[in-house]
Write an enzyme that holds these catalytic residues in place. Sequence first.
Site, mmCIF file in Angstrom:
data_model
loop_
_atom_site.group_PDB
_atom_site.id
_atom_site.type_symbol
_atom_site.label_atom_id
_atom_site.label_comp_id
_atom_site.label_asym_id
_atom_site.label_seq_id
_atom_site.Cartn_x
_atom_site.Cartn_y
_atom_site.Cartn_z
ATOM 1 N N TYR A 141 -15.709 83.785 -29.122
ATOM 2 C CA TYR A 141 -16.848 84.490 -28.498
ATOM 3 C C TYR A 141 -18.171 83.939 -29.041
ATOM 4 C CZ TYR A 141 -20.231 88.301 -27.791
ATOM 5 O OH TYR A 141 -21.344 89.037 -27.472
ATOM 6 N N TRP A 152 -24.684 94.593 -32.655
ATOM 7 C CA TRP A 152 -24.076 95.929 -32.720
ATOM 8 C C TRP A 152 -24.648 96.864 -31.639
ATOM 9 C CZ3 TRP A 152 -23.264 97.615 -38.539
ATOM 10 C CH2 TRP A 152 -22.662 96.577 -39.237
ATOM 11 N N GLY A 169 -23.016 96.982 -17.242
ATOM 12 C CA GLY A 169 -22.773 96.934 -18.688
ATOM 13 C C GLY A 169 -23.740 97.856 -19.414
ATOM 14 N N GLN A 170 -23.591 97.930 -20.725
ATOM 15 C CA GLN A 170 -24.449 98.819 -21.527
ATOM 16 C C GLN A 170 -25.921 98.450 -21.361
ATOM 17 O OE1 GLN A 170 -22.695 100.205 -25.463
ATOM 18 N NE2 GLN A 170 -22.265 98.032 -25.552
HETATM 19 N N1 LIG Z 1 -22.093 94.767 -27.315
HETATM 20 C C1 LIG Z 1 -22.543 94.233 -28.446
HETATM 21 O O1 LIG Z 1 -22.279 94.736 -29.550
HETATM 22 C C2 LIG Z 1 -23.416 93.012 -28.405
HETATM 23 C C3 LIG Z 1 -23.887 92.486 -29.622
HETATM 24 C C4 LIG Z 1 -24.707 91.358 -29.590
HETATM 25 C C5 LIG Z 1 -25.041 90.777 -28.367
HETATM 26 N N2 LIG Z 1 -24.562 91.306 -27.223
HETATM 27 C C6 LIG Z 1 -24.929 90.644 -25.962
HETATM 28 O O2 LIG Z 1 -25.726 91.534 -25.199
HETATM 29 C C7 LIG Z 1 -25.511 91.299 -23.801
HETATM 30 C C8 LIG Z 1 -25.160 92.608 -23.110
HETATM 31 O O3 LIG Z 1 -23.965 93.118 -23.690
HETATM 32 P P1 LIG Z 1 -23.412 94.579 -23.394
HETATM 33 O O4 LIG Z 1 -23.217 95.258 -24.704
HETATM 34 O O5 LIG Z 1 -24.240 95.235 -22.342
HETATM 35 O O6 LIG Z 1 -21.982 94.188 -22.837
HETATM 36 P P2 LIG Z 1 -21.045 94.989 -21.828
HETATM 37 O O7 LIG Z 1 -21.335 96.439 -21.885
HETATM 38 O O8 LIG Z 1 -19.660 94.500 -22.098
HETATM 39 O O9 LIG Z 1 -21.538 94.458 -20.421
HETATM 40 C C9 LIG Z 1 -21.275 93.153 -19.994
HETATM 41 C C10 LIG Z 1 -21.212 93.182 -18.495
HETATM 42 O O10 LIG Z 1 -20.900 91.863 -18.064
HETATM 43 C C11 LIG Z 1 -19.969 91.979 -17.024
HETATM 44 N N3 LIG Z 1 -19.145 90.787 -16.851
HETATM 45 C C12 LIG Z 1 -18.043 90.406 -17.553
HETATM 46 N N4 LIG Z 1 -17.569 89.262 -17.027
HETATM 47 C C13 LIG Z 1 -18.393 88.925 -16.002
HETATM 48 C C14 LIG Z 1 -18.425 87.878 -15.078
HETATM 49 N N5 LIG Z 1 -17.462 86.933 -15.036
HETATM 50 N N6 LIG Z 1 -19.423 87.837 -14.164
HETATM 51 C C15 LIG Z 1 -20.353 88.804 -14.130
HETATM 52 N N7 LIG Z 1 -20.353 89.852 -14.947
HETATM 53 C C16 LIG Z 1 -19.386 89.904 -15.895
HETATM 54 C C17 LIG Z 1 -19.109 93.163 -17.367
HETATM 55 O O11 LIG Z 1 -18.521 93.628 -16.171
HETATM 56 P P3 LIG Z 1 -17.108 94.376 -16.152
HETATM 57 O O12 LIG Z 1 -17.442 95.769 -16.573
HETATM 58 O O13 LIG Z 1 -16.692 94.230 -14.747
HETATM 59 O O14 LIG Z 1 -16.240 93.663 -17.143
HETATM 60 C C18 LIG Z 1 -20.126 94.119 -17.947
HETATM 61 O O15 LIG Z 1 -20.670 94.949 -16.963
HETATM 62 C C19 LIG Z 1 -24.416 90.232 -23.718
HETATM 63 O O16 LIG Z 1 -25.023 88.984 -23.569
HETATM 64 C C20 LIG Z 1 -23.739 90.308 -25.086
HETATM 65 O O17 LIG Z 1 -23.144 89.075 -25.435
HETATM 66 C C21 LIG Z 1 -23.778 92.415 -27.192
#
Ligand SMILES: NC(=O)c1ccc[n+]([C@@H]2O[C@H](COP(=O)([O-])OP(=O)(O)OC[C@H]3O[C@@H](n4cnc5c(N)ncnc54)[C@H](OP(=O)(O)O)[C@@H]3O)[C@@H](O)[C@H]2O)c1
Length: 313
Positions: free
Chosen positions: A132, A157, A18-19
Site C-alpha cells: 500500500y 490515521w 469514502g470517508q
Molecule cells: N484512512 C486512512 O487512515 C488514511 C490515512 C492516510 C491517508 N489516507 C488517504 O486518504 C485518502 C482518502 O482515504 P479514505 O480514508 O477516505 O478512504 P476510504 O474511506 O477507504 O475511501 C476510499 C474510496 O475509494 C473508493 N475506491 C476504491 N477503489 C476504487 C477504484 N478502483 N476506483 C474508484 N474508487 C475506488 C472506495 O470505494 P468502495 O467503497 O467502493 O471501495 C472508497 O469510497 C486516500 O488517498 C487514502 O490513501 C487515508
Amino acid sequence: MPADAGLTPSILITGARGQVGFELCRSLAPLGRVVAVDRSRCDLARPEQVRQLVREVRPDVIVNAAAYTAVDRAEDDATLAFAVNRDGPALLAEEAARAGILLVHYSTDYVFDGAKDSPYVEEDRPAPLSVYGHSKLAGEQAVLGSAASALVLRTSWVAGSHGGNFARTMLALARQRDTLRVVADQIGAPTMAALLADVTAQIVARHWLHGDRAAFAGGLYHVTAAGETSWHGYACEVLRLAAQRGVALQAMPEAVEPIPTSAYPRPARRPANSRLDTAKLRRTFGIHLPDWRSGVAQLLDQILDGEPACAKA
Ligand SMILES: NC(=O)c1ccc[n+]([C@@H]2O[C@H](COP(=O)([O-])OP(=O)(O)OC[C@H]3O[C@@H](n4cnc5c(N)ncnc54)[C@H](OP(=O)(O)O)[C@@H]3O)[C@@H](O)[C@H]2O)c1
C-alpha cells in the site's frame, strides 16, 4: 471554461463514498458546482471510463479521494493497488495537465518507514514498508512529476463519521468485551476526514476564488491534526469520551491493555513513527490545525447522534 469560471468552478470529486470523499461533498459545495462520483461512475482501475468522465464533466478542479485503502489486503493484491493508487492518479494528472485543471490528491504517512525519531517533513526520504505504501508513493510521484497544477496532501490515521475506522471499531469492541489489547508503540495523529476536507476547501478557495492562481503554491504538504498519540492512547480517548457521553461500555479506558506491535502481527508492516510535521502548510497557507482530541470528540458526537437512543445506554 464557462464565462463565470472565476466565480464558480466546477469541482469533480472522485471516491465520493469514502470517508474523505463524503466530507468533501459538504466542504466543497459552497465553492462551486460539485460533481461527486463513486467507483461505479469513476473506477480508477478503468482508464477509459476515467478519461471519458473527466472530458464530459470538464471540471476546473479535480479532488481525488478515491484510493485502494485496504492496507493488509494490498499485500496480496499489488496489481490492483498499483492500478488504483498509481495509475489512476497518473491518468488524472495527465488529464489535468491537458485541460488546465487543478488536481488535489491525498497520500499517506505509510510512505515512510517510521525509523525517524521526530516528525517527518516533506523533504524526508520515503521508504514504504508495505505494498500500500509503495503504491501510494508511486501515485504521489506520478502527480507531482506531471505537468499538472497539483497539490498532494499527505495525512495519517483518518477517521470520519461516514465509513469504518479505528474509533468506530474500538467503540464497538468496548461494548462487547471487558478488556481490549491495543498497540502502543506506533505513534501518529488521528486526523478527521472533516478536517482534511475543510483544509482542502480552504486551499481550493484560495486558489480559485482569491485570484492566487498565478502564484499558486502547489506541491506536497503534510496535513494532520496537531499533537500525537499511540493507537492505545487513541482507543482510551475514544472510550473516555464515550463513557462521558453516557455510553454503556463493558471496557472502560483502564481496561485497555497496551501491547507492542509484535503482539499484533498483520500482513502489512506499519511505521512506528507516523508523525508528520505540518509547518509547511501553516507557513504557506496560514492554516491552523486543531489538536487531534477535538476532532475525535466531534467524531464521537456524530457517531453517537446517528445511533438510536436505546443503543447508547
Ligand atoms: N484512512 C486512512 O487512515 C488514511 C490515512 C492516510 C491517508 N489516507 C488517504 O486518504 C485518502 C482518502 O482515504 P479514505 O480514508 O477516505 O478512504 P476510504 O474511506 O477507504 O475511501 C476510499 C474510496 O475509494 C473508493 N475506491 C476504491 N477503489 C476504487 C477504484 N478502483 N476506483 C474508484 N474508487 C475506488 C472506495 O470505494 P468502495 O467503497 O467502493 O471501495 C472508497 O469510497 C486516500 O488517498 C487514502 O490513501 C487515508
